[in-house]
Each structure stands twice: as C-alpha cells, then as structure tokens.
Design a protein around this motif. Sequence first.
Motif, PDB file in Angstrom:
ATOM      1  N   LYS A 107       0.830  -1.210   0.000  1.00 22.14           N
ATOM      2  CA  LYS A 107       0.000   0.000   0.000  1.00 22.14           C
ATOM      3  C   LYS A 107       0.866   1.263   0.000  1.00 22.14           C
ATOM      4  O   LYS A 107       0.571   2.233  -0.709  1.00 22.14           O
ATOM      5  CB  LYS A 107      -0.934   0.012   1.210  1.00 22.14           C
ATOM      6  CG  LYS A 107      -2.132  -0.911   1.076  1.00 22.14           C
ATOM      7  CD  LYS A 107      -3.101  -0.716   2.231  1.00 22.14           C
ATOM      8  CE  LYS A 107      -4.384  -1.512   2.026  1.00 22.14           C
ATOM      9  NZ  LYS A 107      -5.355  -1.273   3.123  1.00 22.14           N
ATOM     10  N   ALA A 108       1.932   1.266   0.784  1.00 26.52           N
ATOM     11  CA  ALA A 108       2.816   2.431   0.826  1.00 26.52           C
ATOM     12  C   ALA A 108       3.520   2.627  -0.512  1.00 26.52           C
ATOM     13  O   ALA A 108       3.670   3.759  -0.989  1.00 26.52           O
ATOM     14  CB  ALA A 108       3.839   2.275   1.951  1.00 26.52           C
TER      15      ALA A 108
ATOM     16  N   THR B 226     -11.142  12.588  -9.071  1.00 27.05           N
ATOM     17  CA  THR B 226     -10.902  13.961  -8.665  1.00 27.05           C
ATOM     18  C   THR B 226      -9.549  14.028  -7.962  1.00 27.05           C
ATOM     19  O   THR B 226      -9.021  13.013  -7.493  1.00 27.05           O
ATOM     20  CB  THR B 226     -11.990  14.482  -7.709  1.00 27.05           C
ATOM     21  OG1 THR B 226     -11.905  13.751  -6.477  1.00 27.05           O
ATOM     22  CG2 THR B 226     -13.382  14.318  -8.307  1.00 27.05           C
ATOM     23  N   LEU B 227      -9.002  15.234  -7.877  1.00 26.18           N
ATOM     24  CA  LEU B 227      -7.736  15.389  -7.168  1.00 26.18           C
ATOM     25  C   LEU B 227      -7.883  14.977  -5.703  1.00 26.18           C
ATOM     26  O   LEU B 227      -6.980  14.375  -5.126  1.00 26.18           O
ATOM     27  CB  LEU B 227      -7.263  16.841  -7.255  1.00 26.18           C
ATOM     28  CG  LEU B 227      -6.495  17.228  -8.520  1.00 26.18           C
ATOM     29  CD1 LEU B 227      -6.204  18.719  -8.519  1.00 26.18           C
ATOM     30  CD2 LEU B 227      -5.201  16.438  -8.628  1.00 26.18           C
ATOM     31  N   GLN B 228      -9.026  15.284  -5.107  1.00 25.66           N
ATOM     32  CA  GLN B 228      -9.235  14.916  -3.714  1.00 25.66           C
ATOM     33  C   GLN B 228      -9.256  13.409  -3.541  1.00 25.66           C
ATOM     34  O   GLN B 228      -8.696  12.875  -2.577  1.00 25.66           O
ATOM     35  CB  GLN B 228     -10.530  15.523  -3.182  1.00 25.66           C
ATOM     36  CG  GLN B 228     -10.675  15.419  -1.667  1.00 25.66           C
ATOM     37  CD  GLN B 228      -9.581  16.191  -0.941  1.00 25.66           C
ATOM     38  OE1 GLN B 228      -9.399  17.387  -1.167  1.00 25.66           O
ATOM     39  NE2 GLN B 228      -8.847  15.514  -0.075  1.00 25.66           N
ATOM     40  N   GLU B 229      -9.900  12.702  -4.467  1.00 22.39           N
ATOM     41  CA  GLU B 229      -9.933  11.234  -4.390  1.00 22.39           C
ATOM     42  C   GLU B 229      -8.527  10.654  -4.496  1.00 22.39           C
ATOM     43  O   GLU B 229      -8.192   9.681  -3.812  1.00 22.39           O
ATOM     44  CB  GLU B 229     -10.830  10.677  -5.493  1.00 22.39           C
ATOM     45  CG  GLU B 229     -12.316  10.899  -5.243  1.00 22.39           C
ATOM     46  CD  GLU B 229     -13.170  10.561  -6.450  1.00 22.39           C
ATOM     47  OE1 GLU B 229     -14.365  10.275  -6.243  1.00 22.39           O
ATOM     48  OE2 GLU B 229     -12.659  10.601  -7.600  1.00 22.39           O
ATOM     49  N   CYS B 230      -7.691  11.254  -5.347  1.00 21.56           N
ATOM     50  CA  CYS B 230      -6.311  10.778  -5.481  1.00 21.56           C
ATOM     51  C   CYS B 230      -5.548  10.953  -4.172  1.00 21.56           C
ATOM     52  O   CYS B 230      -4.890  10.017  -3.684  1.00 21.56           O
ATOM     53  CB  CYS B 230      -5.603  11.524  -6.610  1.00 21.56           C
ATOM     54  SG  CYS B 230      -6.191  11.122  -8.267  1.00 21.56           S
ATOM     55  N   TYR B 231      -5.632  12.135  -3.593  1.00 16.45           N
ATOM     56  CA  TYR B 231      -4.893  12.373  -2.348  1.00 16.45           C
ATOM     57  C   TYR B 231      -5.495  11.616  -1.178  1.00 16.45           C
ATOM     58  O   TYR B 231      -4.772  11.191  -0.263  1.00 16.45           O
ATOM     59  CB  TYR B 231      -4.796  13.870  -2.071  1.00 16.45           C
ATOM     60  CG  TYR B 231      -3.673  14.514  -2.844  1.00 16.45           C
ATOM     61  CD1 TYR B 231      -2.366  14.451  -2.389  1.00 16.45           C
ATOM     62  CD2 TYR B 231      -3.912  15.149  -4.058  1.00 16.45           C
ATOM     63  CE1 TYR B 231      -1.323  15.019  -3.103  1.00 16.45           C
ATOM     64  CE2 TYR B 231      -2.878  15.719  -4.792  1.00 16.45           C
ATOM     65  CZ  TYR B 231      -1.583  15.649  -4.304  1.00 16.45           C
ATOM     66  OH  TYR B 231      -0.546  16.200  -5.023  1.00 16.45           O
ATOM     67  N   ASP B 232      -6.813  11.431  -1.181  1.00 19.83           N
ATOM     68  CA  ASP B 232      -7.423  10.622  -0.123  1.00 19.83           C
ATOM     69  C   ASP B 232      -6.867   9.203  -0.142  1.00 19.83           C
ATOM     70  O   ASP B 232      -6.560   8.632   0.914  1.00 19.83           O
ATOM     71  CB  ASP B 232      -8.946  10.586  -0.294  1.00 19.83           C
ATOM     72  CG  ASP B 232      -9.617  11.874   0.149  1.00 19.83           C
ATOM     73  OD1 ASP B 232      -8.957  12.702   0.803  1.00 19.83           O
ATOM     74  OD2 ASP B 232     -10.809  12.062  -0.179  1.00 19.83           O
ATOM     75  N   LEU B 233      -6.737   8.628  -1.339  1.00 17.09           N
ATOM     76  CA  LEU B 233      -6.182   7.277  -1.449  1.00 17.09           C
ATOM     77  C   LEU B 233      -4.734   7.260  -0.980  1.00 17.09           C
ATOM     78  O   LEU B 233      -4.324   6.383  -0.200  1.00 17.09           O
ATOM     79  CB  LEU B 233      -6.271   6.768  -2.885  1.00 17.09           C
ATOM     80  CG  LEU B 233      -5.571   5.427  -3.132  1.00 17.09           C
ATOM     81  CD1 LEU B 233      -6.296   4.292  -2.431  1.00 17.09           C
ATOM     82  CD2 LEU B 233      -5.428   5.143  -4.624  1.00 17.09           C
TER      83      LEU B 233
ATOM     84  N   ASP C 205      -3.737   5.149   2.313  1.00 16.76           N
ATOM     85  CA  ASP C 205      -2.813   4.014   2.177  1.00 16.76           C
ATOM     86  C   ASP C 205      -1.602   4.181   3.092  1.00 16.76           C
ATOM     87  O   ASP C 205      -1.166   3.235   3.759  1.00 16.76           O
ATOM     88  CB  ASP C 205      -2.342   3.888   0.724  1.00 16.76           C
ATOM     89  CG  ASP C 205      -3.242   2.999  -0.123  1.00 16.76           C
ATOM     90  OD1 ASP C 205      -4.213   2.433   0.421  1.00 16.76           O
ATOM     91  OD2 ASP C 205      -2.983   2.870  -1.335  1.00 16.76           O
ATOM     92  N   LEU C 206      -1.050   5.383   3.111  1.00 15.35           N
ATOM     93  CA  LEU C 206       0.164   5.623   3.898  1.00 15.35           C
ATOM     94  C   LEU C 206      -0.102   5.576   5.401  1.00 15.35           C
ATOM     95  O   LEU C 206       0.667   4.964   6.155  1.00 15.35           O
ATOM     96  CB  LEU C 206       0.772   6.970   3.509  1.00 15.35           C
ATOM     97  CG  LEU C 206       1.368   7.050   2.102  1.00 15.35           C
ATOM     98  CD1 LEU C 206       1.676   8.500   1.734  1.00 15.35           C
ATOM     99  CD2 LEU C 206       2.631   6.197   1.976  1.00 15.35           C
TER     100      LEU C 206
ATOM    101  N   GLY D 165      10.508   5.467   6.002  1.00 19.51           N
ATOM    102  CA  GLY D 165      10.259   5.764   4.594  1.00 19.51           C
ATOM    103  C   GLY D 165       8.821   6.181   4.362  1.00 19.51           C
ATOM    104  O   GLY D 165       8.532   7.133   3.619  1.00 19.51           O
ATOM    105  N   CYS D 166       7.898   5.482   4.997  1.00 20.42           N
ATOM    106  CA  CYS D 166       6.476   5.791   4.865  1.00 20.42           C
ATOM    107  C   CYS D 166       6.181   7.175   5.439  1.00 20.42           C
ATOM    108  O   CYS D 166       5.440   7.973   4.839  1.00 20.42           O
ATOM    109  CB  CYS D 166       5.650   4.727   5.570  1.00 20.42           C
ATOM    110  SG  CYS D 166       3.866   4.901   5.364  1.00 20.42           S
ATOM    111  N   ALA D 167       6.764   7.495   6.607  1.00 17.20           N
ATOM    112  CA  ALA D 167       6.583   8.818   7.198  1.00 17.20           C
ATOM    113  C   ALA D 167       7.129   9.907   6.278  1.00 17.20           C
ATOM    114  O   ALA D 167       6.550  10.993   6.149  1.00 17.20           O
ATOM    115  CB  ALA D 167       7.265   8.884   8.566  1.00 17.20           C
ATOM    116  N   GLY D 168       8.246   9.605   5.609  1.00 15.53           N
ATOM    117  CA  GLY D 168       8.827  10.562   4.677  1.00 15.53           C
ATOM    118  C   GLY D 168       7.927  10.842   3.484  1.00 15.53           C
ATOM    119  O   GLY D 168       7.817  11.991   3.026  1.00 15.53           O
TER     120      GLY D 168
END
Length: 476
Positions: free
Chosen positions: A144-145, A191-198, A202-203, A225-228
Amino acid sequence: MKVTYKILLAALLVALGCSSCDNFLSIRPKDALYPKTLTDYENLLNYPELMKTGATFPSFMTDDAFLLDDPGFLGDAPSLPMVEHSTQTLYKLSHGNVFSDAEEDYYWTSSYKNIDYYNTVIDCSPEATEATEEHRANVIAEAKAGRALEYLCLVNCYSPQYDKKTATVDQSGVPLILHADIMQGDLKRATLQECYDLILTDLTDALPLLPEVAKPSKYRMSRGGCAGILARAYLIIGDYEKALSYANEALKSNDALLDFKTISVLDPYGFIGRTDMPESLNDPEAILIRNASYAFGNSGSVLTSDNLISIYDEEHDKRCLVYFVDNYWGTPFESPTTRIYISGFRENIGISSSEMYLTAAECEARIGSVDRAMELLNKLRANRIEGYEPMTAAGMDREKVLDEVLLERRREFALRGMFRFIDLRRFAKDPKRAVTVTHNTGDGQTESITADDPRFTLPIPQVVMRINPNMKQNKR
C-alpha cells in the motif's frame, strides 16, 4: 534468481487474467511457479522495477535546465548526447502533445505496471498460505505504501497542482486502479481529492504496520520511509503542520548527513565513478531508496542554467564539485558559466534525511520557529559547504528565513527527479514566490511561463486516450 523471475511472470499473468486470486489463466508457462505462500507474494516486492519511481524528464521544464539552441555555443567541445523529441518539446514549453506517436511515455507505463504489482500483492496476500497474520499485515502495508508513492508521483505529473478549494470537484486526477487487472477498460479520471485521499489513507494505514528497519535493504519500505512520503505529500498540498510532524518522525529513523567535504574527484573527465560518492545502498542519508527510471537520471544529458549556477558559492559549496563539471569529456566549454550536470552515480529520489531536514525547515519557517528552521538549515549546509559559518535568524523575519530555506532546497535537489518541477507548481499558488521560467525555443526566440500554466501538467499519453475515449485530456 531464476525461481524469483518465474514467480514474477506468474504474478503478472495473475494480474492480466483475473480479478480474483483463485482464477488463474488456463494456459500456464511451462515450469512457472505460481505464487501461493505469503513469501511468494512478498518476493514480488523485490521486482527490480519497483526499485525505481518518479520521472526525470519534467526537470527540463524548470529554470534549472538549459538546452542548446546554437551548437556552436560549445566551441570546440564535442556534441552533447542527442536529446529526445519529447525532451525538446518540454524544454521549449510547447503546447499540445509531448510524446509523438513513435515515442512511448515510459513513465506512465512503468508506474501503472508497478501499481499492478502492488495491487497483486494487496489482493492476493489475504489468501496466501504459510503466513502469520502479523506478517500478512506487514506485506500488505508495504504494498500500500509503495502504491501510494507511485500515485503521488503520477498525480504531480499528469494533474494540476492541488487546490483545496476545487479538489473535490476537479475531475483532473489520474485513474485510480485498485485491483490487479491491468486490462481494465473505459478508465476515468478521479478527482484530485480522491487521489490524495487514497494516497494519504494508504500511507497512514500502512505506517504502524511497517518495520522500523527496512529488510533486507532500504529499497524496501520502513516506517521512516512511509513517514517521509507522508511528509512529502502533505508539503505538496500545503498542510505544513502534518508535513512537519511526519518529517520529524522520518528523521527519528535516520538523521545522518553525508559530509560532502569528504568526497573526492577520482576521474575529472569521466562519467560513472567520477567521484567516490557512495552508491544508494551505502548512502548514509537514505531512508527509502528509489532510483530514477533511467539508471543515472538526467546525468550527462542537460546543461545547467546560468540562473542555477549563480545561486551556489562555487568555490566552497562541494555540491558543485559532485554534480557539475565545466567540460565535456575533457574539452572545456567556451562559456565560463556553462556547466553540465554529471553526477555519475545512481541518485536516490526516494526519501532521504536531507529532504526531511529541508521539509522540516520549510514548515518551521512557515508555521513554527524561525530559530529551529535556521538550526536545521545550518546542519545541512555545514555538511555541504567548506568553511561554513552558521547563519542566524536574528534580524530576519519569517519570510526571509523561508526564502533561505527554499533557496537551499533548490541547491540540494537541482536537476534530480521531480523536486524542482513540483516546487515550481506549488510556488505558483503564492504571488510572492511564483517563478517565471524562460527558455530558448530556437532562432533567437524565447518562451516564458509560470508553473500555473497548463503546460506544467503533462498530457495523458495518446495511446491511453485512444483506448479510453471517455477520459478527459489535459489542455496544453
């Protein structure tokens, strides 16, 4: 290694031929080993292409790059390598398509292929055998990350800059493919929001399930790495409080910096191995390693702009020694300010401590303490500049400190991956910091644009548009 590649082939066939992990293709390659156990699926995360991410060609649109208009500019120096048609189109800030019908947009293709591998692991790991629930959760979290990082790069290449006011209605994100089926048709843009929500979901879901130390190497995902990646994502969308929090968390996993003053030039007229700069696996700054799509990124293919070189102290800043040379294969350039970008080593465009220092410094300057911002900046600069005397925030307001941090960010990531390209896009939303890029377009003509111009969003590849006629194309 032979067994691993058989498993990889089988996994690709799973993705091609089914949406359920139980429904394999009826015709199987001879001797192919189909993944069954969780270890089999975890091995997919070692696929070499997953060790790469992001694009390098957007750098040619930035104010860091210079391409020749007049070949005589080099004087007696030999010709530089041929620049692809797509790169010339980007550099000239042209309208319309970037890639011709004869050219493949390799970044779009490779990124969605990587996403399909991650989706295969996510879809099939729940049914894999020989697994503890903890190990199963770890493997899915890593996939997912990895998927989130791919989507973060894609949406910052093929979609406009995120704007909270319009993100929920702006149907200009990238297609979100969430299951292992690369033959999906009639794709539509999210939408851009859907992209960033995913990306953010995931992160954040993955973060607590990841190991503190990446195993077997930093090419694999860790908590740091995930936090970064979270810090990078929140910086892009302008949530500086969360970006600062995650940058600090990433630095807890690794705050080491490489002292550039210890780097030597071994072969001043060479390319690979020109310096003794450590490779990715030995880089003390690496938190998560991801190399460019091409092994050495933009190295050897682009000259630096005069504007870029002017922001360095060439005598003392050792990044100039490591990244730029004033000759081509031993022949000096005729112009005293001309430099070619030659790193000669595989750069890490994943997550590094240097990026996290600069992310934290920027966020501190914007919403926190200017003294803390300067402390972080000084620590980085002390490892880059010979005879460095620390700066102080005394007498400097918040805006001035921020300017210093952003200038250092440009120096640190010049012509590497998509750093400057993304920064120009987010700066375009700030009237105080919007940058006008001016490039030569031939015959003594120039073109100037700012990064809020539609040309700073790459077009969806033509082949994708033909297969998905209902997909909206970016206007350039």
